[in-house]
Enzyme design. Structure first.
Site, PDB file in Angstrom:
ATOM      1  N   HIS A  67      28.886  34.192  16.095  1.00  0.00           N
ATOM      2  CA  HIS A  67      28.453  32.945  15.481  1.00  0.00           C
ATOM      3  C   HIS A  67      28.285  31.844  16.520  1.00  0.00           C
ATOM      4  O   HIS A  67      28.841  31.914  17.610  1.00  0.00           O
ATOM      5  CB  HIS A  67      29.434  32.484  14.393  1.00  0.00           C
ATOM      6  CG  HIS A  67      30.866  32.511  14.810  1.00  0.00           C
ATOM      7  ND1 HIS A  67      31.652  33.647  14.713  1.00  0.00           N
ATOM      8  CD2 HIS A  67      31.676  31.555  15.316  1.00  0.00           C
ATOM      9  CE1 HIS A  67      32.861  33.386  15.141  1.00  0.00           C
ATOM     10  NE2 HIS A  67      32.911  32.131  15.524  1.00  0.00           N
ATOM     11  N   CYS A 178      41.363  29.330  13.769  1.00  0.00           N
ATOM     12  CA  CYS A 178      40.844  29.919  15.002  1.00  0.00           C
ATOM     13  C   CYS A 178      40.046  28.845  15.728  1.00  0.00           C
ATOM     14  O   CYS A 178      39.725  27.807  15.150  1.00  0.00           O
ATOM     15  CB  CYS A 178      39.981  31.145  14.710  1.00  0.00           C
ATOM     16  SG  CYS A 178      38.488  30.796  13.748  1.00  0.00           S
TER      17      CYS A 178
END
Length: 686
Positions: A67, A178
């Protein structure tokens, strides 16, 4: 918004194949470009690869979710690929990846699409859902599988929200996060919730993603919970959990070890968390919580902060040497090599300043990790004292109008540098970093009962003033003077060995010393001895001796051993990272090129981050490799007439082919020892 809104048939490939990770990512970017939401393909692709360098997005179980959030994205989107034969992706479990979703997120404040991406990440935790996607025969069937699963997930989320409003309490609370807050955050949350349901343990999971904190735990829930789980690789607010049993783990552990974490938390099998006055935040931890692990994580905080200064400063210095070599000063620059022209002098000056910050930054961020912001200033000062040593003593007896008292005499004698060297280097920096951190923690506890009227001045006045005073006293009166005595003894020993004619032993010791503390006092003692021997050679030549005179050759052989000893550690570590990739984490392996360049440039400090992180294994390996190289250099009769420069002054090396051979052998000795001594790092860190 639904997943179907972000995924279109043209951005799906059901029969993909790829040669490696880079190949499949480029193909995924092509699919995303076909969807029409990328305005700058090159920038977006670079962003995807940059994210991959931070840590792999191959989460295991055959799934990868690369991503990127970028200005190159005009609208949020998804691309998907099924690879029947799989592709090696550096996944956390080491297995090939069979299904990939690529995420494109625009760099805007409107993050409504993040909820959709979070939902997709949670769906991918269901093996049946993944299997259905892999078995889809057409793109319409692929999309239908997603629609059906997403509808069920939305309904389940609504029911869970309704139940939460009437819930009387949770046994376990968790927070997941994260670095990018797009996929792993929500996958860990989903895994923890499923594990809690399976174990019959009531759990609530707060997610700290790119769109902000969701499902936030309340003070009442915290008070009633039996334990807390923090599965995070990014900072999350921690002070609210003061006094609760708390397990800290990586976000990957939340995905792959949820039952273990929840079971421990429910039983209260965790250390009690105590928030400091600085309202600390937490990043990842491995959940052990012991004193040894806390020391390790604090050390890693200092090492990671120091790395950019080592790499940036080292490369700039190497450029200075290269410029002077190209301009023909490799054999004539002498002690000014690297600063012979304005351009090279500029690079060396900037690089030197950066390298000079290594030890203060190391010490400062170790202290910061222990005591939060109040520890930073105290640690920086301690690091500066370690890097620069004690101040040179002035002739106070001539300045002071009265007879110097016993107390003043004591300070003059022990707190100032009388002779020799009092620089304690990176080893002193590590010691004073921990010292500073724990001094500040002690000050916090010692002053917590002061009247409320003076509580506000604690972090701004009491901690820095008292902490800096104590660190200065300990460094200047104890650590630095002791190291000064050690240095004086080392210099005397080297001189005696040189005078005895034991060239092979001198080469072994000098080169080995260069690799013990990499720029610290032991290293500097050897280097100063080498440059001292060059000065002696010049004096011998001025007195009529020839270049072939044994005593002149001994001087040049000493300098050759010094330089080869300083060149081996970074190169040996770089070689080891390729020969034994499982023994090095991803960040360490990314330093391969910079270690080669700095090792070739005689910048031993490139090895400091590795030695600081794992001294028990790295220092013996670097010492032995350098010692072997120095021994061979002396036995081969290699000489060096320049005080610095590495391979850029190879023209000044006598028997240079043998010198390069000795360097290569010594570097491989270091590499092989590292492969034997170091333990394998966890798969998710490689």
């Amino acid at each position: 918004m639904r997943v179907r809104d972000l995924l279109s048939p043209e951005s799906i490939e059901l029969n993909g194949s790829a040669t490696d990770k880079s190949d499949v990512i480029r193909q995924m970017v092509d699919l995303m470009v076909r969807r029409g939401n990328i305005n700058d393909r090159e920038t977006y692709e670079k962003g995807v690869f940059a994210r991959e360098e931070e840590s792999t997005t191959g989460i295991g179980d055959g799934i990868a979710i690369p991503h990127c959030k970028s200005d190159a994205v005009s609208a949020p989107g998804l691309a998907a690929m099924v690879l029947p034969d799989g592709v090696e992706y550096d996944a956390l479990d080491g297995e090939p990846v069979h299904i990939i979703f690529l995420i494109a997120a625009p760099n805007t404040e409107d993050n409504v699409h993040l909820d959709v991406l979070a939902r997709l990440s949670e769906l991918l935790m269901d093996p049946d859902f993944v299997t259905s996607l892999e078995n889809a025969k057409t793109k319409d069937e692929f999309l239908s599988v997603i629609d059906k699963a997403e509808s069920g997930k939305v309904e389940a989320d609504e029911q869970k929200a309704l139940a939460a409003r009437t819930e009387t309490g949770y046994e376990v609370l968790a927070v997941t996060s994260c670095p990018n807050g797009v996929a792993h955050t929500y996958m860990a949350a989903e895994a923890l919730e499923k594990a809690g349901s399976k174990l019959g343990i009531k759990i609530k999971v707060e997610t700290c993603g790119s769109g902000g904190a969701k499902n936030v735990v309340t003070d009442d829930e915290i008070a009633n919970a039996k334990g807390i789980v923090i599965a995070a690789d990014a900072n999350v607010p921690m002070d609210r959990f003061d006094g609760k049993p708390l397990i800290q783990a990586r976000v990957a552990d939340g995905i792959h070890k949820p039952e273990e974490l929840i079971t421990r938390a429910e039983k209260g099998d965790a250390p009690i968390y105590h928030a400091s006055a600085g309202a600390k935040k937490s990043s990842s931890d491995d959940g052990k919580g012991g004193a040894g692990h806390k020391i390790y994580t604090s050390l890693m905080a200092g090492v990671s902060a120091m790395l950019p200064f080592v790499i940036g400063g080292g490369i700039l210095t190497a450029i200075a040497f290269l410029i002077d070599t190209i301009l023909g000063y490799g054999t004539t620059g002498g002690s000014n090599f690297g600063s012979m022209v304005p351009l090279s002098a500029f690079f060396k000056y900037a690089g030197g300043l950066s390298m000079g910050l290594m030890v203060p930054v190391l010490a400062g961020f170790i202290a910061y990790s222990i005591a939060d912001k109040p520890g930073l200033a105290v640690g920086f000062l301690g690091g500066l004292l370690a890097a620069n040593g004690n101040a040179i003593a002035a002739n106070f007896a001539d300045i002071w109008p009265k007879q110097m008292s016993g107390f003043q005499k004591f300070i003059d004698t022990f707190a100032f540098q009388q002779s020799g060297n009092t620089v304690s280097g990176f080893l002193g920096g590590i010691a004073v970093g921990f010292l500073a951190g724990y001094i500040v923690l002690w000050l916090e506890r010692a002053t917590e009962k002061l009247p409320k009227s003076v509580q506000g001045i604690r972090p701004m006045l009491i901690y820095p003033v008292v902490g800096m005073f104590l660190v200065s006293v300990i460094m200047c009166f104890i650590f630095n003077p002791i190291i000064g005595l050690i240095n004086t003894g080392l210099s005397a020993m080297l001189t005696a060995i040189g005078n005895s004619g034991l060239v092979w032993l001198l080469g072994l010791i000098l080169a080995g010393m260069m690799a013990i503390d990499m720029g610290g006092p032991i290293n500097k003692a050897a280097y100063v001895f080498g440059t001292f021997m060059l000065t002696n050679a010049s004096e011998y030549l001025n007195q009529g001796a020839s270049q072939s005179d044994p005593k002149v050759q001994l001087c040049y052989m000493s300098m050759a051993a010094v330089m080869i000893g300083g060149m081996c550690p970074p190169v040996g570590i770089a070689i080891a990272s390729k020969l034994f990739p499982k023994k090095f984490n991803k960040t360490e392996k990314e330093g391969f090129i910079s270690n080669i360049v700095m090792g070739a440039s005689f910048i031993t400090e490139a090895a400091i981050p590795f030695a600081a992180a794992d001294p028990a294994h790295v220092i013996p390996a670097t010492f032995c490799g350098s010692a072997v190289a120095g021994l061979l250099s002396a036995l081969f009769g290699c000489t060096l007439m320049a005080p610095h420069g590495g391979v850029f002054v190879i023209a000044t090396v006598g028997h240079w082919p043998l010198y390069l051979l000795a360097w290569l052998i010594g570097s491989f000795v270091t590499a092989i020892m590292l492969g034997a001594l170091r333990k394998e790092v966890p798969a998710e860190d490689r």
